[in-house]
Design a protein around this motif. Structure first.
Motif, PDB file in Angstrom:
ATOM      1  N   LEU A  38       9.175   2.685  -1.667  1.00 53.28           N
ATOM      2  CA  LEU A  38       8.776   1.654  -0.425  1.00 53.28           C
ATOM      3  C   LEU A  38       8.930   1.955   0.743  1.00 53.28           C
ATOM      4  CD1 LEU A  38      10.549  -1.201  -2.720  1.00 53.28           C
ATOM      5  CD2 LEU A  38       8.180  -0.800  -2.678  1.00 53.28           C
ATOM      6  N   GLU A  39      10.209   2.538   1.078  1.00 51.31           N
ATOM      7  CA  GLU A  39      10.258   2.848   2.756  1.00 51.31           C
ATOM      8  C   GLU A  39       9.035   3.759   3.010  1.00 51.31           C
ATOM      9  OE1 GLU A  39      14.053   4.744   3.064  1.00 51.31           O
ATOM     10  OE2 GLU A  39      15.192   2.797   3.017  1.00 51.31           O
ATOM     11  N   MET A  40       8.744   4.647   2.127  1.00 52.02           N
ATOM     12  CA  MET A  40       7.613   5.640   2.693  1.00 52.02           C
ATOM     13  C   MET A  40       6.435   4.653   2.964  1.00 52.02           C
ATOM     14  SD  MET A  40       8.363   8.849   0.317  1.00 52.02           S
ATOM     15  CE  MET A  40       6.712   9.808   0.821  1.00 52.02           C
ATOM     16  N   TYR A  41       6.041   3.769   1.827  1.00 56.73           N
ATOM     17  CA  TYR A  41       4.796   2.995   1.878  1.00 56.73           C
ATOM     18  C   TYR A  41       4.967   2.062   3.066  1.00 56.73           C
ATOM     19  CZ  TYR A  41       1.381  -0.508   0.303  1.00 56.73           C
ATOM     20  OH  TYR A  41       0.388  -1.417   0.243  1.00 56.73           O
ATOM     21  N   GLU A  42       5.858   1.417   3.370  1.00 57.52           N
ATOM     22  CA  GLU A  42       6.070   0.352   4.604  1.00 57.52           C
ATOM     23  C   GLU A  42       5.988   1.287   5.923  1.00 57.52           C
ATOM     24  OE1 GLU A  42       5.909  -2.815   4.460  1.00 57.52           O
ATOM     25  OE2 GLU A  42       5.857  -2.741   2.299  1.00 57.52           O
ATOM     26  N   GLY A  43       6.541   2.721   5.947  1.00 55.43           N
ATOM     27  CA  GLY A  43       6.323   3.286   6.997  1.00 55.43           C
ATOM     28  C   GLY A  43       5.092   3.605   7.160  1.00 55.43           C
ATOM     29  N   LEU A  44       4.206   4.129   6.355  1.00 54.31           N
ATOM     30  CA  LEU A  44       2.699   4.496   6.338  1.00 54.31           C
ATOM     31  C   LEU A  44       1.942   3.445   6.764  1.00 54.31           C
ATOM     32  CD1 LEU A  44       0.433   6.483   5.895  1.00 54.31           C
ATOM     33  CD2 LEU A  44       0.347   5.589   3.603  1.00 54.31           C
ATOM     34  N   LEU A  45       2.326   2.241   6.396  1.00 59.71           N
ATOM     35  CA  LEU A  45       1.585   0.838   6.707  1.00 59.71           C
ATOM     36  C   LEU A  45       1.846   0.678   8.267  1.00 59.71           C
ATOM     37  CD1 LEU A  45       1.468  -1.417   3.529  1.00 59.71           C
ATOM     38  CD2 LEU A  45      -0.164   0.008   4.535  1.00 59.71           C
ATOM     39  N   THR A  73     -12.045   7.064   4.429  1.00 60.73           N
ATOM     40  CA  THR A  73     -11.802   6.047   5.320  1.00 60.73           C
ATOM     41  C   THR A  73     -10.503   6.264   6.193  1.00 60.73           C
ATOM     42  OG1 THR A  73     -10.995   4.809   3.697  1.00 60.73           O
ATOM     43  CG2 THR A  73     -13.202   4.462   4.113  1.00 60.73           C
ATOM     44  N   TYR A  74      -9.839   7.229   5.742  1.00 53.43           N
ATOM     45  CA  TYR A  74      -8.580   7.439   6.691  1.00 53.43           C
ATOM     46  C   TYR A  74      -8.390   9.054   6.816  1.00 53.43           C
ATOM     47  CZ  TYR A  74      -6.990   7.546   1.836  1.00 53.43           C
ATOM     48  OH  TYR A  74      -6.925   7.855   0.580  1.00 53.43           O
ATOM     49  N   SER A  75      -7.324   9.317   7.612  1.00 54.08           N
ATOM     50  CA  SER A  75      -7.378  10.762   8.116  1.00 54.08           C
ATOM     51  C   SER A  75      -6.514  11.855   7.124  1.00 54.08           C
ATOM     52  CB  SER A  75      -6.612  10.899   9.496  1.00 54.08           C
ATOM     53  OG  SER A  75      -5.374  10.479   9.056  1.00 54.08           O
ATOM     54  N   VAL A  76      -6.656  12.901   7.344  1.00 53.27           N
ATOM     55  CA  VAL A  76      -6.157  13.940   6.504  1.00 53.27           C
ATOM     56  C   VAL A  76      -4.672  13.864   6.483  1.00 53.27           C
ATOM     57  CG1 VAL A  76      -5.955  16.435   6.279  1.00 53.27           C
ATOM     58  CG2 VAL A  76      -8.163  15.442   7.031  1.00 53.27           C
ATOM     59  N   GLU A  77      -3.944  13.293   7.699  1.00 50.08           N
ATOM     60  CA  GLU A  77      -2.436  13.280   7.613  1.00 50.08           C
ATOM     61  C   GLU A  77      -1.934  12.177   7.041  1.00 50.08           C
ATOM     62  OE1 GLU A  77      -4.400  13.609  10.641  1.00 50.08           O
ATOM     63  OE2 GLU A  77      -4.009  15.550  10.818  1.00 50.08           O
ATOM     64  N   THR A  78      -3.102  11.119   6.870  1.00 47.78           N
ATOM     65  CA  THR A  78      -2.760   9.689   5.885  1.00 47.78           C
ATOM     66  C   THR A  78      -2.771  10.199   4.584  1.00 47.78           C
ATOM     67  OG1 THR A  78      -3.544   8.607   7.859  1.00 47.78           O
ATOM     68  CG2 THR A  78      -3.618   7.559   5.659  1.00 47.78           C
ATOM     69  N   ASP A  79      -3.677  10.941   4.276  1.00 46.92           N
ATOM     70  CA  ASP A  79      -4.100  11.469   2.799  1.00 46.92           C
ATOM     71  C   ASP A  79      -3.003  12.221   2.270  1.00 46.92           C
ATOM     72  OD1 ASP A  79      -5.702  11.640   0.636  1.00 46.92           O
ATOM     73  OD2 ASP A  79      -6.832  13.637   1.047  1.00 46.92           O
ATOM     74  N   LYS A  80      -2.410  13.173   3.153  1.00 47.64           N
ATOM     75  CA  LYS A  80      -1.168  13.784   2.769  1.00 47.64           C
ATOM     76  C   LYS A  80       0.025  12.868   2.342  1.00 47.64           C
ATOM     77  CE  LYS A  80      -2.293  17.944   5.235  1.00 47.64           C
ATOM     78  NZ  LYS A  80      -2.015  19.018   6.409  1.00 47.64           N
ATOM     79  N   VAL A  81       0.331  11.978   3.236  1.00 46.89           N
ATOM     80  CA  VAL A  81       1.386  11.058   3.013  1.00 46.89           C
ATOM     81  C   VAL A  81       1.013  10.154   1.883  1.00 46.89           C
ATOM     82  CG1 VAL A  81       2.566   8.950   4.152  1.00 46.89           C
ATOM     83  CG2 VAL A  81       1.667  10.977   5.435  1.00 46.89           C
ATOM     84  N   GLU A 112      -5.316  -1.327  12.022  1.00 44.65           N
ATOM     85  CA  GLU A 112      -5.460  -2.424  10.817  1.00 44.65           C
ATOM     86  C   GLU A 112      -6.563  -2.052   9.854  1.00 44.65           C
ATOM     87  OE1 GLU A 112      -4.869  -5.837   9.516  1.00 44.65           O
ATOM     88  OE2 GLU A 112      -4.078  -5.150  11.145  1.00 44.65           O
ATOM     89  N   LYS A 113      -7.555  -1.477  10.200  1.00 44.98           N
ATOM     90  CA  LYS A 113      -8.694  -0.917   9.347  1.00 44.98           C
ATOM     91  C   LYS A 113      -8.207  -0.090   8.228  1.00 44.98           C
ATOM     92  CE  LYS A 113     -13.316   0.940   8.875  1.00 44.98           C
ATOM     93  NZ  LYS A 113     -14.416   1.699   9.671  1.00 44.98           N
ATOM     94  N   GLU A 114      -7.529   0.906   8.874  1.00 46.05           N
ATOM     95  CA  GLU A 114      -7.013   1.863   7.518  1.00 46.05           C
ATOM     96  C   GLU A 114      -5.981   1.239   7.048  1.00 46.05           C
ATOM     97  OE1 GLU A 114      -5.799   5.664   9.245  1.00 46.05           O
ATOM     98  OE2 GLU A 114      -7.684   5.902  10.459  1.00 46.05           O
ATOM     99  N   ARG A 115      -4.908   0.379   7.248  1.00 41.23           N
ATOM    100  CA  ARG A 115      -3.854  -0.223   6.705  1.00 41.23           C
ATOM    101  C   ARG A 115      -4.455  -1.219   5.579  1.00 41.23           C
ATOM    102  NH1 ARG A 115      -1.378  -3.903  10.461  1.00 41.23           N
ATOM    103  NH2 ARG A 115      -0.862  -1.772  11.430  1.00 41.23           N
ATOM    104  N   GLY A 116      -5.694  -1.829   5.714  1.00 40.32           N
ATOM    105  CA  GLY A 116      -6.176  -2.700   4.850  1.00 40.32           C
ATOM    106  C   GLY A 116      -6.995  -1.781   3.721  1.00 40.32           C
ATOM    107  N   VAL A 117      -7.264  -0.611   3.961  1.00 37.90           N
ATOM    108  CA  VAL A 117      -7.890   0.169   3.015  1.00 37.90           C
ATOM    109  C   VAL A 117      -6.734   0.831   2.047  1.00 37.90           C
ATOM    110  CG1 VAL A 117      -8.813   2.715   2.353  1.00 37.90           C
ATOM    111  CG2 VAL A 117      -9.690   1.015   4.276  1.00 37.90           C
TER     112      VAL A 117
END
Length: 155
Positions: A117-124, A67-75, A129-134
């Motif tokens: 926490l910074e990495m997580y907040e930066g990712l979000l 449900t999310y991209s490859v770049e998001t998966d790496k992060v 919105e859809k990927e953020r919820g996932v």
């Protein structure tokens, strides 16, 4: 020897056939693939089967889609690695709670938790919105756990 085991298994399964169950309801979409219709032991009078007891088997294939991209998966993988490191740092600091090394290890743990926490907040903040919820559903509890462990360390 193999044939005798095979025949013994077929006899056992013909005496105690599998019962049919209702179709399971699941949130995960699936489709059933059937090689041949019917149950392999539905007619025990035609025993033993000619080639194999397991000719008429149905398999369930789950369709799992990302449900999310490859770049998001790496992060997410990087955050998970940092999360594990942060938990180890917190654990080491808790073990040295009443020693002279506690302040040093507690500062290291706080720094790593801050990075996570910074990495997580930066990712979000960079996700729609859809990927953020996932991501929040999959990682939110871990992040809250990390915050709670840091709070225990600070007490």
């Amino acid at each position: 020897m193999y044939r005798s085991r095979h025949i013994a298994l077929c006899k056992f399964l013909s005496r105690y056939p599998f019962r049919t169950s209702s179709k399971p309801t699941s949130l995960i979409p699936f489709k059933t693939i059937t090689t041949k219709s019917g149950h392999p032991f539905s007619n025990p009078t035609t025993f033993p089967p000619s080639k194999s007891c397991f000719q008429k088997t149905s398999y369930t294939q789950l369709k799992i889609s990302r449900t999310y991209s490859v770049e998001t998966d790496k992060v997410v993988d990087e955050i998970n690695l940092k999360f594990a490191e942060a938990r180890e740092e917190i654990e080491m600091a808790m073990e040295s709670k009443e020693t002279v090394y506690f302040n040093e290890e507690a500062e290291c743990a706080r720094a790593v938790v801050k990075d996570v926490l910074e990495m997580y907040e930066g990712l979000l903040s960079n996700l729609p919105e859809k990927e953020r919820g996932v991501i929040q559903r999959s990682m939110g509890l871990k992040i809250e756990q990390l915050k709670a462990e840091l709070q225990q360390l600070n007490e």
